[in-house]
Design a protein around this motif. Sequence first.
Motif, PDB file in Angstrom:
ATOM      1  N   VAL A   1     170.752 -11.680 -76.664  1.00 25.42           N
ATOM      2  CA  VAL A   1     169.751 -10.778 -77.233  1.00 25.42           C
ATOM      3  C   VAL A   1     168.487 -10.880 -76.390  1.00 25.42           C
ATOM      4  O   VAL A   1     168.351 -11.789 -75.575  1.00 25.42           O
ATOM      5  CB  VAL A   1     169.454 -11.130 -78.711  1.00 25.42           C
ATOM      6  N   SER A   2     167.563  -9.975 -76.611  1.00 25.12           N
ATOM      7  CA  SER A   2     166.324  -9.975 -75.816  1.00 25.12           C
ATOM      8  C   SER A   2     165.098  -9.885 -76.724  1.00 25.12           C
ATOM      9  O   SER A   2     164.362  -8.886 -76.701  1.00 25.12           O
ATOM     10  CB  SER A   2     166.333  -8.821 -74.816  1.00 25.12           C
ATOM     11  N   PRO A   3     164.857 -10.892 -77.519  1.00 28.75           N
ATOM     12  CA  PRO A   3     163.681 -10.867 -78.405  1.00 28.75           C
ATOM     13  C   PRO A   3     162.402 -11.160 -77.620  1.00 28.75           C
ATOM     14  O   PRO A   3     162.444 -11.702 -76.514  1.00 28.75           O
ATOM     15  CB  PRO A   3     163.981 -11.987 -79.404  1.00 28.75           C
ATOM     16  N   THR A   4     161.279 -10.804 -78.196  1.00 30.22           N
ATOM     17  CA  THR A   4     160.005 -11.046 -77.529  1.00 30.22           C
ATOM     18  C   THR A   4     159.235 -12.228 -78.118  1.00 30.22           C
ATOM     19  O   THR A   4     158.135 -12.536 -77.660  1.00 30.22           O
ATOM     20  CB  THR A   4     159.114  -9.789 -77.602  1.00 30.22           C
ATOM     21  N   ASP A   5     159.798 -12.883 -79.125  1.00 33.17           N
ATOM     22  CA  ASP A   5     159.183 -14.104 -79.641  1.00 33.17           C
ATOM     23  C   ASP A   5     160.278 -15.017 -80.188  1.00 33.17           C
ATOM     24  O   ASP A   5     161.431 -14.607 -80.374  1.00 33.17           O
ATOM     25  CB  ASP A   5     158.130 -13.790 -80.713  1.00 33.17           C
ATOM     26  N   ASP A   6     159.918 -16.265 -80.420  1.00 30.88           N
ATOM     27  CA  ASP A   6     160.899 -17.261 -80.866  1.00 30.88           C
ATOM     28  C   ASP A   6     161.446 -16.952 -82.255  1.00 30.88           C
ATOM     29  O   ASP A   6     162.631 -17.154 -82.530  1.00 30.88           O
ATOM     30  CB  ASP A   6     160.268 -18.658 -80.860  1.00 30.88           C
ATOM     31  N   SER A   7     160.590 -16.467 -83.144  1.00 30.17           N
ATOM     32  CA  SER A   7     161.018 -16.276 -84.525  1.00 30.17           C
ATOM     33  C   SER A   7     162.113 -15.214 -84.656  1.00 30.17           C
ATOM     34  O   SER A   7     162.879 -15.229 -85.624  1.00 30.17           O
ATOM     35  CB  SER A   7     159.830 -15.900 -85.417  1.00 30.17           C
ATOM     36  N   SER A   8     162.201 -14.309 -83.691  1.00 32.94           N
ATOM     37  CA  SER A   8     163.251 -13.286 -83.746  1.00 32.94           C
ATOM     38  C   SER A   8     164.639 -13.905 -83.733  1.00 32.94           C
ATOM     39  O   SER A   8     165.586 -13.341 -84.290  1.00 32.94           O
ATOM     40  CB  SER A   8     163.110 -12.319 -82.569  1.00 32.94           C
ATOM     41  N   TYR A   9     164.765 -15.071 -83.100  1.00 32.54           N
ATOM     42  CA  TYR A   9     166.066 -15.732 -83.071  1.00 32.54           C
ATOM     43  C   TYR A   9     166.532 -16.103 -84.474  1.00 32.54           C
ATOM     44  O   TYR A   9     167.726 -16.091 -84.768  1.00 32.54           O
ATOM     45  CB  TYR A   9     166.014 -16.980 -82.182  1.00 32.54           C
ATOM     46  N   LEU A  10     165.587 -16.441 -85.366  1.00 37.32           N
ATOM     47  CA  LEU A  10     165.975 -16.762 -86.742  1.00 37.32           C
ATOM     48  C   LEU A  10     166.517 -15.527 -87.459  1.00 37.32           C
ATOM     49  O   LEU A  10     167.408 -15.633 -88.309  1.00 37.32           O
ATOM     50  CB  LEU A  10     164.784 -17.319 -87.525  1.00 37.32           C
ATOM     51  N   GLU A  11     165.970 -14.365 -87.120  1.00 40.11           N
ATOM     52  CA  GLU A  11     166.445 -13.137 -87.742  1.00 40.11           C
ATOM     53  C   GLU A  11     167.916 -12.889 -87.403  1.00 40.11           C
ATOM     54  O   GLU A  11     168.680 -12.417 -88.240  1.00 40.11           O
ATOM     55  CB  GLU A  11     165.590 -11.961 -87.288  1.00 40.11           C
ATOM     56  N   PHE A  12     168.312 -13.222 -86.180  1.00 33.26           N
ATOM     57  CA  PHE A  12     169.710 -13.060 -85.789  1.00 33.26           C
ATOM     58  C   PHE A  12     170.621 -14.047 -86.526  1.00 33.26           C
ATOM     59  O   PHE A  12     171.821 -13.814 -86.660  1.00 33.26           O
ATOM     60  CB  PHE A  12     169.868 -13.214 -84.279  1.00 33.26           C
ATOM     61  N   LEU A  13     170.031 -15.153 -86.999  1.00 32.36           N
ATOM     62  CA  LEU A  13     170.787 -16.106 -87.816  1.00 32.36           C
ATOM     63  C   LEU A  13     170.790 -15.706 -89.289  1.00 32.36           C
ATOM     64  O   LEU A  13     171.359 -16.418 -90.121  1.00 32.36           O
ATOM     65  CB  LEU A  13     170.181 -17.511 -87.696  1.00 32.36           C
ATOM     66  N   ASP A  14     170.101 -14.597 -89.596  1.00 30.54           N
ATOM     67  CA  ASP A  14     169.918 -14.158 -90.986  1.00 30.54           C
ATOM     68  C   ASP A  14     169.130 -15.178 -91.795  1.00 30.54           C
ATOM     69  O   ASP A  14     169.350 -15.342 -93.005  1.00 30.54           O
ATOM     70  CB  ASP A  14     171.267 -13.869 -91.663  1.00 30.54           C
ATOM     71  N   GLU A  15     168.215 -15.857 -91.121  1.00 29.21           N
ATOM     72  CA  GLU A  15     167.319 -16.793 -91.789  1.00 29.21           C
ATOM     73  C   GLU A  15     165.993 -16.096 -92.100  1.00 29.21           C
ATOM     74  O   GLU A  15     165.526 -15.242 -91.342  1.00 29.21           O
ATOM     75  CB  GLU A  15     167.047 -18.003 -90.896  1.00 29.21           C
ATOM     76  N   GLU A  16     165.371 -16.460 -93.206  1.00 27.58           N
ATOM     77  CA  GLU A  16     164.062 -15.908 -93.540  1.00 27.58           C
ATOM     78  C   GLU A  16     163.014 -16.421 -92.561  1.00 27.58           C
ATOM     79  O   GLU A  16     163.033 -17.589 -92.167  1.00 27.58           O
ATOM     80  CB  GLU A  16     163.660 -16.300 -94.960  1.00 27.58           C
ATOM     81  N   VAL A  17     162.104 -15.537 -92.179  1.00 31.73           N
ATOM     82  CA  VAL A  17     160.980 -15.896 -91.309  1.00 31.73           C
ATOM     83  C   VAL A  17     159.711 -15.835 -92.140  1.00 31.73           C
ATOM     84  O   VAL A  17     159.354 -14.777 -92.658  1.00 31.73           O
ATOM     85  CB  VAL A  17     160.885 -14.953 -90.100  1.00 31.73           C
ATOM     86  N   HIS A  18     159.047 -16.964 -92.295  1.00 32.90           N
ATOM     87  CA  HIS A  18     157.868 -17.066 -93.155  1.00 32.90           C
ATOM     88  C   HIS A  18     156.584 -16.978 -92.324  1.00 32.90           C
ATOM     89  O   HIS A  18     156.420 -17.701 -91.342  1.00 32.90           O
ATOM     90  CB  HIS A  18     157.891 -18.377 -93.928  1.00 32.90           C
ATOM     91  N   LEU A  19     155.687 -16.082 -92.750  1.00 30.36           N
ATOM     92  CA  LEU A  19     154.411 -15.893 -92.061  1.00 30.36           C
ATOM     93  C   LEU A  19     153.318 -16.730 -92.705  1.00 30.36           C
ATOM     94  O   LEU A  19     153.325 -16.965 -93.922  1.00 30.36           O
ATOM     95  CB  LEU A  19     153.999 -14.418 -92.102  1.00 30.36           C
ATOM     96  N   ILE A  20     152.381 -17.164 -91.861  1.00 28.96           N
ATOM     97  CA  ILE A  20     151.149 -17.798 -92.353  1.00 28.96           C
ATOM     98  C   ILE A  20     149.977 -17.061 -91.715  1.00 28.96           C
ATOM     99  O   ILE A  20     150.133 -16.365 -90.714  1.00 28.96           O
ATOM    100  CB  ILE A  20     151.103 -19.312 -92.034  1.00 28.96           C
ATOM    101  N   ALA A  21     148.801 -17.200 -92.302  1.00 24.57           N
ATOM    102  CA  ALA A  21     147.632 -16.472 -91.807  1.00 24.57           C
ATOM    103  C   ALA A  21     147.195 -17.003 -90.447  1.00 24.57           C
ATOM    104  O   ALA A  21     146.870 -18.182 -90.299  1.00 24.57           O
ATOM    105  CB  ALA A  21     146.493 -16.591 -92.808  1.00 24.57           C
ATOM    106  N   GLY A  22     147.204 -16.123 -89.470  1.00 21.77           N
ATOM    107  CA  GLY A  22     146.674 -16.465 -88.156  1.00 21.77           C
ATOM    108  C   GLY A  22     145.193 -16.141 -88.103  1.00 21.77           C
ATOM    109  O   GLY A  22     144.490 -16.189 -89.110  1.00 21.77           O
TER     110      GLY A  22
END
Length: 226
Positions: free
Chosen positions: A182-203
């Motif tokens: 795959v060709s994601p543009t950030d690390d967290s995209s890899y979790l999406e391919f695992l069908d894992e939830e990606v949790h955001l925090i305030a930047g």
Amino acid sequence: MYKDKFVSAIITAAGSGSRMGAGIPKLELEINNKPLISYTVEVFTSMEVFDQIILLTSKELLETYKARYKDFKNLKVVLGGSSREETSYLGLQALDAKSDLVVCHDGARPLVDREIILKSLASASEFGSGIAAVKVKDTIKFAENNIVQMTPNRDKLYQVQTPQTFKTDLILKAYEDFFGKVSPTDDSSYLEFLDEEVHLIAGSYKNIKITTKEDLLFAKMLMEEK
């Protein structure tokens, strides 16, 4: 250590910064007589939570960084790859087997603050991930051939930053399963391919990634204000 967990950091600094057009690697550009990368490194090395820090760089700067940061005992300089994704993967492969949590950060974000890093660690410790992000301010248009196809709801749009923090075994599995496929543009995209939830925090809107000359000027202004 963080809550009895072995905590690692990966700082990616292997890019050439060609869009800056400066003639030297962009992270070697200086603000107040200090290279940009040193601001980033100093934020991480000043925090007691990190058991190891992996700084990934280019072949051109490998020995320079080894000499410059030799006094930081928990920091190791490693050769990065030809892409951001490959560099991240090499950083993950260089982690200590004891690593429980890993903070992945762009070397080109020197204005990151400790509070954001700690919030990302807290989220990853509880949920498996903690991704710094800020709400999009502008209206976004999706277009093809300069023709608008749709206008997504701005309330649900986020601008993703780093740090991006993960349970180490989770992000490592994601890279092992999908790197090169795959060709994601950030690390967290890899979790999406695992069908894992990606949790955001305030930047933070000040946590900018320095890519262009305008970014450099803005960073200098923010540092002088700080």
